[in-house]
Design a protein around this motif. Structure first.
Motif, PDB file in Angstrom:
ATOM      1  N   THR A 105       0.846  -1.187   0.000  1.00  0.00           N
ATOM      2  CA  THR A 105       0.000   0.000   0.000  1.00  0.00           C
ATOM      3  C   THR A 105       0.882   1.237   0.000  1.00  0.00           C
ATOM      4  OG1 THR A 105      -1.888   1.072   1.081  1.00  0.00           O
ATOM      5  CG2 THR A 105      -0.214   0.105   2.518  1.00  0.00           C
ATOM      6  N   MET A 106       0.289   2.360  -0.304  1.00  0.00           N
ATOM      7  CA  MET A 106       1.025   3.623  -0.250  1.00  0.00           C
ATOM      8  C   MET A 106       0.140   4.669   0.398  1.00  0.00           C
ATOM      9  SD  MET A 106      -0.266   6.011  -2.655  1.00  0.00           S
ATOM     10  CE  MET A 106       1.077   6.965  -3.256  1.00  0.00           C
ATOM     11  N   GLU A 107       0.783   5.687   0.901  1.00  0.00           N
ATOM     12  CA  GLU A 107       0.055   6.772   1.558  1.00  0.00           C
ATOM     13  C   GLU A 107       0.695   8.085   1.157  1.00  0.00           C
ATOM     14  OE1 GLU A 107       0.120   8.101   6.043  1.00  0.00           O
ATOM     15  OE2 GLU A 107      -1.230   6.403   5.781  1.00  0.00           O
ATOM     16  N   VAL A 108      -0.136   9.072   0.900  1.00  0.00           N
ATOM     17  CA  VAL A 108       0.337  10.416   0.573  1.00  0.00           C
ATOM     18  C   VAL A 108       0.019  11.324   1.741  1.00  0.00           C
ATOM     19  CG1 VAL A 108       0.109  12.372  -1.002  1.00  0.00           C
ATOM     20  CG2 VAL A 108      -0.105  10.055  -1.884  1.00  0.00           C
ATOM     21  N   ASN A 109       1.009  12.088   2.185  1.00  0.00           N
ATOM     22  CA  ASN A 109       0.769  13.113   3.198  1.00  0.00           C
ATOM     23  C   ASN A 109       0.247  14.330   2.444  1.00  0.00           C
ATOM     24  OD1 ASN A 109       1.005  15.350   4.908  1.00  0.00           O
ATOM     25  ND2 ASN A 109       2.682  14.422   6.038  1.00  0.00           N
ATOM     26  N   PRO A 110      -1.051  14.631   2.561  1.00  0.00           N
ATOM     27  CA  PRO A 110      -1.631  15.711   1.761  1.00  0.00           C
ATOM     28  C   PRO A 110      -1.054  17.091   2.062  1.00  0.00           C
ATOM     29  CG  PRO A 110      -3.206  14.918   3.375  1.00  0.00           C
ATOM     30  CD  PRO A 110      -2.026  13.998   3.432  1.00  0.00           C
ATOM     31  N   GLU A 111      -0.505  17.273   3.237  1.00  0.00           N
ATOM     32  CA  GLU A 111       0.071  18.578   3.570  1.00  0.00           C
ATOM     33  C   GLU A 111       1.451  18.789   2.951  1.00  0.00           C
ATOM     34  OE1 GLU A 111      -1.482  21.219   4.937  1.00  0.00           O
ATOM     35  OE2 GLU A 111      -3.203  19.890   4.715  1.00  0.00           O
ATOM     36  N   LEU A 112       2.136  17.710   2.592  1.00  0.00           N
ATOM     37  CA  LEU A 112       3.450  17.828   1.953  1.00  0.00           C
ATOM     38  C   LEU A 112       3.360  17.772   0.432  1.00  0.00           C
ATOM     39  CD1 LEU A 112       5.624  15.580   4.297  1.00  0.00           C
ATOM     40  CD2 LEU A 112       5.419  18.069   4.288  1.00  0.00           C
ATOM     41  N   CYS A 113       2.278  17.210  -0.081  1.00  0.00           N
ATOM     42  CA  CYS A 113       2.114  17.047  -1.528  1.00  0.00           C
ATOM     43  C   CYS A 113       1.785  18.389  -2.180  1.00  0.00           C
ATOM     44  CB  CYS A 113       0.991  16.050  -1.810  1.00  0.00           C
ATOM     45  SG  CYS A 113       0.664  15.805  -3.569  1.00  0.00           S
ATOM     46  N   LYS A 114       2.454  18.659  -3.299  1.00  0.00           N
ATOM     47  CA  LYS A 114       2.213  19.896  -4.049  1.00  0.00           C
ATOM     48  C   LYS A 114       1.457  19.647  -5.348  1.00  0.00           C
ATOM     49  CE  LYS A 114       5.935  22.512  -2.014  1.00  0.00           C
ATOM     50  NZ  LYS A 114       7.246  23.110  -2.198  1.00  0.00           N
ATOM     51  N   GLY A 115       0.919  18.437  -5.506  1.00  0.00           N
ATOM     52  CA  GLY A 115       0.067  18.148  -6.648  1.00  0.00           C
ATOM     53  C   GLY A 115       0.766  18.184  -7.995  1.00  0.00           C
ATOM     54  N   ILE A 145      -5.730  12.727  -8.070  1.00  0.00           N
ATOM     55  CA  ILE A 145      -5.578  14.071  -7.510  1.00  0.00           C
ATOM     56  C   ILE A 145      -6.891  14.475  -6.844  1.00  0.00           C
ATOM     57  CG2 ILE A 145      -5.217  16.522  -8.063  1.00  0.00           C
ATOM     58  CD1 ILE A 145      -2.664  14.928  -8.190  1.00  0.00           C
ATOM     59  N   SER A 146      -6.791  14.987  -5.638  1.00  0.00           N
ATOM     60  CA  SER A 146      -7.956  15.382  -4.859  1.00  0.00           C
ATOM     61  C   SER A 146      -8.596  16.656  -5.407  1.00  0.00           C
ATOM     62  CB  SER A 146      -7.536  15.613  -3.407  1.00  0.00           C
ATOM     63  OG  SER A 146      -8.623  16.071  -2.643  1.00  0.00           O
ATOM     64  N   ASP A 147      -9.889  16.752  -5.236  1.00  0.00           N
ATOM     65  CA  ASP A 147     -10.605  17.985  -5.568  1.00  0.00           C
ATOM     66  C   ASP A 147     -10.422  19.023  -4.468  1.00  0.00           C
ATOM     67  OD1 ASP A 147     -11.601  16.940  -7.936  1.00  0.00           O
ATOM     68  OD2 ASP A 147     -13.420  16.175  -6.970  1.00  0.00           O
ATOM     69  N   LYS A 148     -10.046  18.559  -3.274  1.00  0.00           N
ATOM     70  CA  LYS A 148      -9.882  19.444  -2.121  1.00  0.00           C
ATOM     71  C   LYS A 148      -8.481  20.038  -2.105  1.00  0.00           C
ATOM     72  CE  LYS A 148     -13.124  16.748   0.573  1.00  0.00           C
ATOM     73  NZ  LYS A 148     -13.326  15.940   1.770  1.00  0.00           N
ATOM     74  N   LEU A 149      -8.359  21.205  -1.528  1.00  0.00           N
ATOM     75  CA  LEU A 149      -7.075  21.882  -1.391  1.00  0.00           C
ATOM     76  C   LEU A 149      -6.463  21.579  -0.034  1.00  0.00           C
ATOM     77  CD1 LEU A 149      -8.031  25.422  -2.745  1.00  0.00           C
ATOM     78  CD2 LEU A 149      -6.741  23.661  -3.950  1.00  0.00           C
ATOM     79  N   ASN A 150      -5.118  21.496   0.009  1.00  0.00           N
ATOM     80  CA  ASN A 150      -4.447  21.383   1.305  1.00  0.00           C
ATOM     81  C   ASN A 150      -4.219  22.794   1.859  1.00  0.00           C
ATOM     82  OD1 ASN A 150      -2.155  22.355  -0.047  1.00  0.00           O
ATOM     83  ND2 ASN A 150      -1.117  20.367  -0.079  1.00  0.00           N
ATOM     84  N   SER A 151      -3.541  22.910   2.972  1.00  0.00           N
ATOM     85  CA  SER A 151      -3.367  24.216   3.612  1.00  0.00           C
ATOM     86  C   SER A 151      -2.496  25.173   2.801  1.00  0.00           C
ATOM     87  CB  SER A 151      -2.783  24.052   5.012  1.00  0.00           C
ATOM     88  OG  SER A 151      -1.493  23.467   4.934  1.00  0.00           O
ATOM     89  N   ALA A 152      -1.738  24.639   1.822  1.00  0.00           N
ATOM     90  CA  ALA A 152      -0.900  25.478   0.959  1.00  0.00           C
ATOM     91  C   ALA A 152      -1.586  25.757  -0.379  1.00  0.00           C
ATOM     92  CB  ALA A 152       0.445  24.807   0.724  1.00  0.00           C
TER      93      ALA A 152
END
Length: 76
Positions: free
Chosen positions: A11-21, A36-43
């Motif tokens: 399995t794999m996991e993405v840290n959404p706060e570190l990912c820049k898409g 790719i998520s439709d939601k935005l991270n904090s950045a």
């Protein structure tokens, strides 16, 4: 965070706060299990995420990702 002791299949996991898409992980995934998520991270980036099954544990996403710690691949 993935509990490595209970993983039965890769399995794999993405840290959404570190990912820049950047979508580099999508381009190299042989099974197309990253989206790719439709939601935005904090950045204000749209982060990648694991769709939930069929990861082979090849780690191509991990080695392609330019952001240290953004992707974790766990193999049983």
């Amino acid at each position: 965070m993935i509990d490595k002791s209970s993983v039965e299949v890769p399995t794999m996991e993405v840290n959404p706060e570190l990912c820049k898409g950047c979508q580099l992980c999508l381009a190299v995934c042989p099974k197309s299990v990253i989206a790719i998520s439709d939601k935005l991270n904090s950045a204000s980036y749209h982060p990648a995420y694991y769709t939930g099954e069929n990861c082979t544990g090849c780690s191509l996403c991990y080695y392609t990702c330019p952001e240290p710690g953004a992707i974790i691949v766990v193999k049983p």
